[in-house]
Write an enzyme that holds these catalytic residues in place. Structure first.
Site, PDB file in Angstrom:
ATOM      1  N   HIS A 196       0.847  -1.285   0.181  1.00  0.00           N
ATOM      2  CA  HIS A 196      -0.053  -0.017   0.120  1.00  0.00           C
ATOM      3  C   HIS A 196       0.743   1.099  -0.096  1.00  0.00           C
ATOM      4  O   HIS A 196       1.824   1.160   0.601  1.00  0.00           O
ATOM      5  CB  HIS A 196      -0.902  -0.003   1.176  1.00  0.00           C
ATOM      6  CG  HIS A 196      -1.842   0.934   1.372  1.00  0.00           C
ATOM      7  ND1 HIS A 196      -1.611   2.345   1.298  1.00  0.00           N
ATOM      8  CD2 HIS A 196      -3.281   0.941   1.038  1.00  0.00           C
ATOM      9  CE1 HIS A 196      -2.756   3.111   1.189  1.00  0.00           C
ATOM     10  NE2 HIS A 196      -3.936   2.285   1.260  1.00  0.00           N
ATOM     11  N   CYS A 234      -3.785   2.446  -4.422  1.00  0.00           N
ATOM     12  CA  CYS A 234      -4.837   3.119  -3.670  1.00  0.00           C
ATOM     13  C   CYS A 234      -4.736   4.557  -4.296  1.00  0.00           C
ATOM     14  O   CYS A 234      -3.858   5.408  -4.247  1.00  0.00           O
ATOM     15  CB  CYS A 234      -4.521   3.345  -2.146  1.00  0.00           C
ATOM     16  SG  CYS A 234      -5.479   4.314  -1.203  1.00  0.00           S
ATOM     17  N   HIS A 263      -7.443   0.052  -3.950  1.00  0.00           N
ATOM     18  CA  HIS A 263      -8.287   0.851  -3.228  1.00  0.00           C
ATOM     19  C   HIS A 263      -8.799   2.038  -3.941  1.00  0.00           C
ATOM     20  O   HIS A 263      -8.162   2.791  -4.389  1.00  0.00           O
ATOM     21  CB  HIS A 263      -7.696   1.166  -1.993  1.00  0.00           C
ATOM     22  CG  HIS A 263      -7.159   0.137  -1.004  1.00  0.00           C
ATOM     23  ND1 HIS A 263      -6.765   0.597   0.121  1.00  0.00           N
ATOM     24  CD2 HIS A 263      -7.418  -1.117  -1.177  1.00  0.00           C
ATOM     25  CE1 HIS A 263      -6.514  -0.657   0.814  1.00  0.00           C
ATOM     26  NE2 HIS A 263      -6.960  -1.787   0.385  1.00  0.00           N
ATOM     27  N   ASP A 309     -12.834   2.427  -1.187  1.00  0.00           N
ATOM     28  CA  ASP A 309     -12.114   2.667  -0.064  1.00  0.00           C
ATOM     29  C   ASP A 309     -12.806   3.709   0.693  1.00  0.00           C
ATOM     30  O   ASP A 309     -13.906   3.884   0.481  1.00  0.00           O
ATOM     31  CB  ASP A 309     -10.609   3.163  -0.562  1.00  0.00           C
ATOM     32  CG  ASP A 309      -9.747   3.291   0.534  1.00  0.00           C
ATOM     33  OD1 ASP A 309      -9.987   2.509   1.567  1.00  0.00           O
ATOM     34  OD2 ASP A 309      -8.387   3.731   0.200  1.00  0.00           O
ATOM     35  N   HIS A 310     -12.263   4.602   1.389  1.00  0.00           N
ATOM     36  CA  HIS A 310     -12.924   5.254   2.275  1.00  0.00           C
ATOM     37  C   HIS A 310     -14.103   6.216   1.855  1.00  0.00           C
ATOM     38  O   HIS A 310     -14.072   6.586   0.728  1.00  0.00           O
ATOM     39  CB  HIS A 310     -12.165   6.509   2.879  1.00  0.00           C
ATOM     40  CG  HIS A 310     -10.630   6.005   3.542  1.00  0.00           C
ATOM     41  ND1 HIS A 310      -9.734   6.726   3.962  1.00  0.00           N
ATOM     42  CD2 HIS A 310     -10.224   4.783   3.853  1.00  0.00           C
ATOM     43  CE1 HIS A 310      -8.686   6.190   4.407  1.00  0.00           C
ATOM     44  NE2 HIS A 310      -9.045   4.722   4.454  1.00  0.00           N
ATOM     45  N   TYR A 323     -15.246   4.513   7.324  1.00  0.00           N
ATOM     46  CA  TYR A 323     -15.543   3.060   7.166  1.00  0.00           C
ATOM     47  C   TYR A 323     -17.128   2.800   7.622  1.00  0.00           C
ATOM     48  O   TYR A 323     -17.494   1.998   8.121  1.00  0.00           O
ATOM     49  CB  TYR A 323     -14.680   2.368   8.001  1.00  0.00           C
ATOM     50  CG  TYR A 323     -13.370   1.976   7.195  1.00  0.00           C
ATOM     51  CD1 TYR A 323     -13.010   1.115   6.246  1.00  0.00           C
ATOM     52  CD2 TYR A 323     -12.176   2.864   7.579  1.00  0.00           C
ATOM     53  CE1 TYR A 323     -12.014   0.960   5.576  1.00  0.00           C
ATOM     54  CE2 TYR A 323     -11.101   2.829   6.940  1.00  0.00           C
ATOM     55  CZ  TYR A 323     -10.763   1.864   5.833  1.00  0.00           C
ATOM     56  OH  TYR A 323      -9.709   1.805   5.256  1.00  0.00           O
TER      57      TYR A 323
END
Length: 348
Positions: A196, A234, A263, A309-310, A323
């Site tokens: 990552h 990501c 991500h 992702d977020h 999350y």
């Protein structure tokens, strides 16, 4: 492409039943949380997580993450013992069907934001990083959102002091040392390591970061050529670095067979420095062209794992920042649409 969802195990406020109802969801991305960093995971824990996921019709083929002990990153102390434990963990998760391990090599902080509940114009809240707020932080008296419970003040200062004596080159050498030990085990077990990127992709408090840009990745892949030495693309982490060309990077590393996990999230640059906030996944919501990134992946042969992702906290949800269920479920639906379109048009 396989759409997955981060699940923090049985203590997660989001249930497997909820996750399986998201259209196109094939599996969960999870980890064991009952062993300290550096230890050998309990096989019964891994087996239980898999059984719980499978009972809901979900796969468990991605682990995020098996954390890398700070001794490994610093190249000191019990490094070799912790690497041996890491190799054992690879074998344990492989035995239970895991194909991909997401991990990072960030010293001390594997993410950093200055706000956990940044208020957006639409009333949602999200994670954010303000360059101005960061300049006001006293590194000798650190109180960071999301990290105050992770280390005691003394532990944190000792770690920061230790890393200030480690150069970028030394940290890179320690990463290569680690990879040369673990990648042969991955080759043996059929597991990919997916590093990552640094989040955000620049040095923090004077301590080095070495997975921030295309040049860093090229150097790492050249040092350990096995394609099981790969990448978690990501977009939010790389995208916070404005010199990173995400569409180019997606195409390049997918074509090399290096993107094992993606991500996918969007960020919005909020000033002419390094500030950004996390936004909805839609391209128009932020500064990244999510459709072009998805298309670049598909056009260059990507067939790995994806997760939204977020996300923001929306619709009154009081969830762990980044999350929650609702916005990530919307993100998964949007990303499924991007990939469906890309796959159809690229296969014509």
């Amino acid at each position: 492409m396989k759409m997955t969802f981060r699940w923090y195990g049985e203590n997660d406020c989001i249930s497997l039943e909820q996750i399986r109802q998201i259209p196109g969801m094939t599996g969960v991305v999870t980890a064991a949380y009952d062993v300290p960093v550096g230890g050998v995971w309990k096989e019964e824990t891994v087996a239980r997580l898999k059984a719980l996921a499978n009972a809901e019709g979900l796969e468990m083929e991605v682990i995020e993450s098996i954390p890398v002990h700070e001794d490994i990153k610093m190249g000191c102390g019990k490094r070799d013992e912790y690497i041996a434990n890491y190799c054992q963990n690879i074998r344990i998760v492989a035995k239970h069907g895991v194909k991909c391990i997401c991990y990072n090599f960030m010293p001390v902080f594997d993410w950093l934001r200055t706000e956990m509940y940044h208020k957006n114009a639409d009333g949602s809240t999200s994670l954010a990083y303000s360059w101005e707020d960061f300049q006001r932080i006293d590194p000798n008296n650190l109180h960071l959102p999301g990290w105050d419970e992770s280390y005691s003040p003394e532990e944190l200062q000792n770690l920061l002091k230790a890393y200030r004596n480690i150069s970028h080159e030394q940290l890179f050498e320690n990463l290569v040392y680690f990879l040369k030990k673990v990648i042969p085990v991955c080759d043996e077990c059929g597991v990919s390591m997916a590093i990552h990127p640094d989040d955000p992709p620049w040095d923090i408090f004077g301590i080095p970061r070495i997975v921030s840009c295309e040049e860093d990745l090229d150097r790492m892949f050249a040092a350990v050529p096995s394609t099981n030495n790969g990448l978690t693309l990501c977009t939010g982490s790389f995208g916070a670095g404005r010199s990173n060309d995400l569409v180019h990077m997606a195409a390049k590393y997918a074509a090399q067979g290096r993107v094992h996990f993606a991500h996918l999230r969007n960020v919005k640059w909020t000033d002419d420095k390094d500030s950004f906030c996390e936004v909805g996944h839609l391209s128009a919501a932020g500064s990244l062209d999510m459709a072009a990134i998805a298309n670049a992946l598909v056009a260059n042969g990507f067939n790995g794992y994806v997760r939204p992702d977020h996300g923001r906290n929306i619709w009154g949800e009081d969830a762990k920042p980044g999350y929650g269920l609702y916005d990530r479920a919307l993100g998964a639906a949007y990303l499924n649409g991007l990939f469906e379109a890309a796959e159809k048009y690229n296969n014509k």
